[in-house]
Write an enzyme that holds these catalytic residues in place. Structure first.
Site, PDB file in Angstrom:
ATOM      1  N   CYS A  95       0.824  -1.212   0.000  1.00  0.00           N
ATOM      2  CA  CYS A  95       0.000   0.000   0.000  1.00  0.00           C
ATOM      3  C   CYS A  95       0.862   1.267   0.000  1.00  0.00           C
ATOM      4  O   CYS A  95       1.449   1.595  -1.025  1.00  0.00           O
ATOM      5  CB  CYS A  95      -1.007  -0.039   1.136  1.00  0.00           C
ATOM      6  SG  CYS A  95      -2.397   1.054   0.829  1.00  0.00           S
TER       7      CYS A  95
ATOM      8  N   HIS B  76      -3.093  -5.187   1.676  1.00  0.00           N
ATOM      9  CA  HIS B  76      -2.387  -5.401   2.946  1.00  0.00           C
ATOM     10  C   HIS B  76      -2.447  -6.863   3.394  1.00  0.00           C
ATOM     11  O   HIS B  76      -3.217  -7.176   4.296  1.00  0.00           O
ATOM     12  CB  HIS B  76      -3.062  -4.581   4.050  1.00  0.00           C
ATOM     13  CG  HIS B  76      -2.956  -3.100   3.923  1.00  0.00           C
ATOM     14  ND1 HIS B  76      -1.927  -2.378   4.477  1.00  0.00           N
ATOM     15  CD2 HIS B  76      -3.761  -2.198   3.328  1.00  0.00           C
ATOM     16  CE1 HIS B  76      -2.102  -1.096   4.231  1.00  0.00           C
ATOM     17  NE2 HIS B  76      -3.208  -0.959   3.538  1.00  0.00           N
TER      18      HIS B  76
ATOM     19  N   GLU C 200      -0.561  -8.245   5.325  1.00  0.00           N
ATOM     20  CA  GLU C 200      -0.157  -8.275   6.737  1.00  0.00           C
ATOM     21  C   GLU C 200      -1.347  -8.146   7.682  1.00  0.00           C
ATOM     22  O   GLU C 200      -1.216  -8.411   8.872  1.00  0.00           O
ATOM     23  CB  GLU C 200       0.893  -7.180   7.015  1.00  0.00           C
ATOM     24  CG  GLU C 200       0.398  -5.734   7.028  1.00  0.00           C
ATOM     25  CD  GLU C 200       0.248  -5.103   5.643  1.00  0.00           C
ATOM     26  OE1 GLU C 200       0.283  -5.842   4.633  1.00  0.00           O
ATOM     27  OE2 GLU C 200       0.086  -3.870   5.557  1.00  0.00           O
TER      28      GLU C 200
HETATM   29  N1  GLN Z   1      -3.293   6.465   0.814  1.00  0.00           N
HETATM   30  C1  GLN Z   1      -2.125   6.168   1.614  1.00  0.00           C
HETATM   31  C2  GLN Z   1      -0.902   6.921   1.124  1.00  0.00           C
HETATM   32  O1  GLN Z   1      -0.956   7.674   0.219  1.00  0.00           O
HETATM   33  C3  GLN Z   1      -1.827   4.688   1.616  1.00  0.00           C
HETATM   34  C4  GLN Z   1      -2.870   3.961   2.418  1.00  0.00           C
HETATM   35  C5  GLN Z   1      -2.379   2.706   3.075  1.00  0.00           C
HETATM   36  O2  GLN Z   1      -1.184   2.405   3.160  1.00  0.00           O
HETATM   37  N2  GLN Z   1      -3.341   1.972   3.595  1.00  0.00           N
HETATM   38  O3  GLN Z   1       0.141   6.752   1.671  1.00  0.00           O
END
Ligand code: GLN
Length: 190
Positions: A78, A169, A171
């Site tokens: 992410c 994710h 994790e």
């Molecule tokens: N939108 C977040 C960012 O720009 C990422 C979101 C996440 O890691 N769950 O860092």
């Protein structure tokens, strides 16, 4: 193998747990000495602007870039995917990344109204439940990049050389398929 998880912000504890569950010695990385001691690095989910800002504050920005460049195996989930992308759409003004993946990511790609959702995806030939939280997707990628999973017609898991990244994710679930893929397919060949 000694696995480091960048522990400046975000869900690094969950990655430490997943890495330990895969049988690896796993440490939180906050200093250059800790970074030097690891054989693989995980960049957690969280807030990419905050993580890169803290990395600069902790004098880790250039050392992380350098180690990625030298071929250190790295997995980002992410925000971690955003941090590994060479280009960002809808980034904060001047938002920097570590880079390494020849992709353009779109931040918060699934729309503000869709803050988070779960979806069954096919990851490298196996169905798994993926958790997306304000997730990016891959908008554009070069021929150096292999797509490992898609959702909403966009890549959400990719690899390039020593780097793996997912928009979701793993994790946050008990499914270790992505971590195992990273350790077994990427790290063991380095
Ligand atoms: N939108 C977040 C960012 O720009 C990422 C979101 C996440 O890691 N769950 O860092």
């Amino acid at each position: 193998m000694r696995v480091g998880v960048l522990a400046l912000q975000g869900d690094f504890r969950e990655h430490i747990a997943a890495s330990k569950a895969c049988g690896h010695d796993s440490i939180e990385v906050r200093t250059e000495a800790e970074l030097k001691s690891v054989d693989a690095l995980i960049l957690p989910g969280g807030e990419s602007t905050t993580i890169v800002h803290l990395a600069q504050t902790f004098n880790l920005y250039e050392p992380i870039r350098a180690r990625i460049n030298e071929g250190l195996p790295v997995y980002g989930s992410c925000a971690g995917m955003i941090l590994l992308a060479d280009r960002i759409i809808d980034g904060a003004a001047g938002q920097k990344t570590f880079g390494g993946l020849d992709i353009t990511v779109r931040r918060n790609a699934f729309g503000r109204q869709v803050e988070s959702f779960e979806s069954d995806i096919d990851f490298n030939g196996k169905t798994m439940k993926a958790v997306f939280i304000r997730a990016p997707w891959v908008e554009q990628y070069s021929e150096k990049v292999t797509v490992l999973a898609t959702a909403s017609d966009h890549p959400v898991a990719v690899k390039q050389g020593n780097i793996v990244a997912t928009s979701f994710h793993p994790e946050l679930t008990s499914d270790l398929a992505v971590h195992r893929y990273f350790f077994d397919e990427i790290c063991k060949n380095r």
